[in-house]
Scaffold this motif. Structure first.
Motif, mmCIF file in Angstrom:
data_model
loop_
_atom_site.group_PDB
_atom_site.id
_atom_site.type_symbol
_atom_site.label_atom_id
_atom_site.label_comp_id
_atom_site.label_asym_id
_atom_site.label_seq_id
_atom_site.Cartn_x
_atom_site.Cartn_y
_atom_site.Cartn_z
ATOM 1 N N TYR A 68 44.432 33.121 41.684
ATOM 2 C CA TYR A 68 44.642 33.840 40.413
ATOM 3 C C TYR A 68 45.350 35.157 40.671
ATOM 4 C CZ TYR A 68 43.621 36.206 36.013
ATOM 5 O OH TYR A 68 43.727 36.902 34.845
ATOM 6 N N CYS B 248 38.677 39.516 36.460
ATOM 7 C CA CYS B 248 40.047 39.035 36.222
ATOM 8 C C CYS B 248 41.004 40.196 36.042
ATOM 9 C CB CYS B 248 40.066 38.164 34.964
ATOM 10 S SG CYS B 248 39.909 36.417 35.283
ATOM 11 N N TYR C 160 38.004 29.403 35.384
ATOM 12 C CA TYR C 160 39.460 29.547 35.278
ATOM 13 C C TYR C 160 40.254 28.439 35.976
ATOM 14 C CZ TYR C 160 38.137 34.143 33.589
ATOM 15 O OH TYR C 160 37.574 35.168 32.878
ATOM 16 N N PHE D 121 34.086 31.672 39.314
ATOM 17 C CA PHE D 121 35.465 31.928 38.905
ATOM 18 C C PHE D 121 36.229 30.615 38.779
ATOM 19 C CE2 PHE D 121 39.782 33.362 38.998
ATOM 20 C CZ PHE D 121 39.753 34.641 38.469
ATOM 21 N N GLU E 237 35.495 38.395 33.140
ATOM 22 C CA GLU E 237 36.665 38.970 32.464
ATOM 23 C C GLU E 237 37.095 40.279 33.120
ATOM 24 O OE1 GLU E 237 35.792 39.372 28.341
ATOM 25 O OE2 GLU E 237 36.127 37.232 27.904
#
Length: 323
Positions: free
Chosen positions: A319, A276, A312, A308, A273
């Motif tokens: 991303y 990200c 995700y 990752f 998190e």
């Protein structure tokens, strides 16, 4: 940028400054009686940053006294804990059964549902008092209120240990508020509640004033705060976490048995998190992905990319580009 409200008496005509400041304090905090010298040119400013349900405030002002009476509590009682961290000057608190003064980097918690009087006093050679702190809903802390009662208005150190981590967090978020996005606010609020809970749990455990169920709960809070403070360490693992808290690995896993994730899975999610957030941050656009990965405990780029993608559904670079 975090959602922020600000007030400065410099924006108000001199004769109206004290009255405006008094009204502003009651509206931005809880209703209080403000006592001070209304005949002088009052210097006062306040910033309030929204961290979800938590409010982070910073104030600089002339000497004054705030009085929270039973009548005002009956009019408005939002059920908040108020944490104060004096940075310049001295703060005095008086209640029906307690009176104390607090110096720079003393942390003090009190309850807005209880009558109290707060005095802000300048240090020698200074014209204003400076401080920061929190408004935290009582229900957001995972500790029994009966246990927290014993810590109200006690002097807690913001110079060492968990208290120093909390003090540093408050001052750093205030200083760097422009580097965060509005949706970072609730995440930062979660971190600050964890740190405050860990500090209170530490103090309660040191005083051996916790019943067994509450002890397990507070130990869990302390462990989560420890993990969050050490996410950068690639060696962070259940065995080391258990050793740092003088418990067995099996007991550590039992503390997490009612959670949706294992200890290792919770650590991995916290790291991902935060990675990200950094990948989506335009200010870190030129920071290499492997540097961000290493910052959050992934020293091997391949391991980070695999974790990752599994979480995700795309690699970190994609991303970042979409963000």
């Amino acid at each position: 940028m975090l959602i922020e409200t600000a007030f400065h008496t410099g924006d108000v005509r001199v004769p109206e400054r004290f009255a405006c400041w008094r009204e502003h304090i009651s509206q931005s905090y809880v209703p209080v009686e403000v006592e001070g010298d209304s005949t002088v040119d009052v210097t006062a400013s306040q910033r309030v940053l929204s961290l979800g349900a938590v409010q982070l405030w910073t104030m600089e002002h002339s000497p004054m006294t705030l009085r929270r009476t039973r009548k005002l509590i009956q009019q408005c009682d939002p059920g908040l804990y108020h944490l104060s961290l004096p940075l310049r000057g001295t703060m005095g608190l008086t209640s029906s059964d307690h009176e104390a003064e607090y110096e720079r980097y003393d942390l003090v918690l009190h309850d807005t549902s209880r009558p109290h009087l707060m005095r802000a006093i300048t240090s020698q050679g200074q014209d204003t008092i400076l401080g920061t702190g929190l408004f935290v809903p009582r229900k957001s802390l995972p500790l029994p209120e009966s246990a927290i009662d014993g810590l109200l208005m006690r002097r807690l150190s913001g110079r060492e240990g968990i208290g120093a981590l909390l003090a540093q967090f408050l001052t750093q978020v205030t200083r760097d508020s422009g580097s965060y996005r509005p949706d970072d606010g609730p995440r930062l609020g979660t971190v600050v509640v964890d740190l405050l809970s860990a500090l209170l749990a530490h103090e309660l455990a040191a005083g051996k004033s916790l019943p067994s169920d509450a002890h397990r709960q507070t130990l869990g809070v302390r462990i989560r705060a420890f993990i969050l403070a050490n996410l950068h360490d690639p060696q962070l693992a259940p065995s080391g976490i258990a050793a740092a808290h003088h418990i067995s690995v099996s007991y550590l896993h039992r503390l997490f048995q009612h959670e949706e994730e294992t200890v290792a899975a919770w650590i991995r999610r916290q790291r991902l998190e935060r990675a990200c957030r950094d990948l989506a941050d335009s200010a870190q656009r030129t920071t290499p992905i492997h540097v961000i990965a290493a910052r959050w405990g992934f020293p091997r780029a391949a391991d980070f990319t695999r974790a990752f993608r599994n979480t995700y559904g795309m690699p970190p670079r994609e991303y970042r580009n979409r963000s």
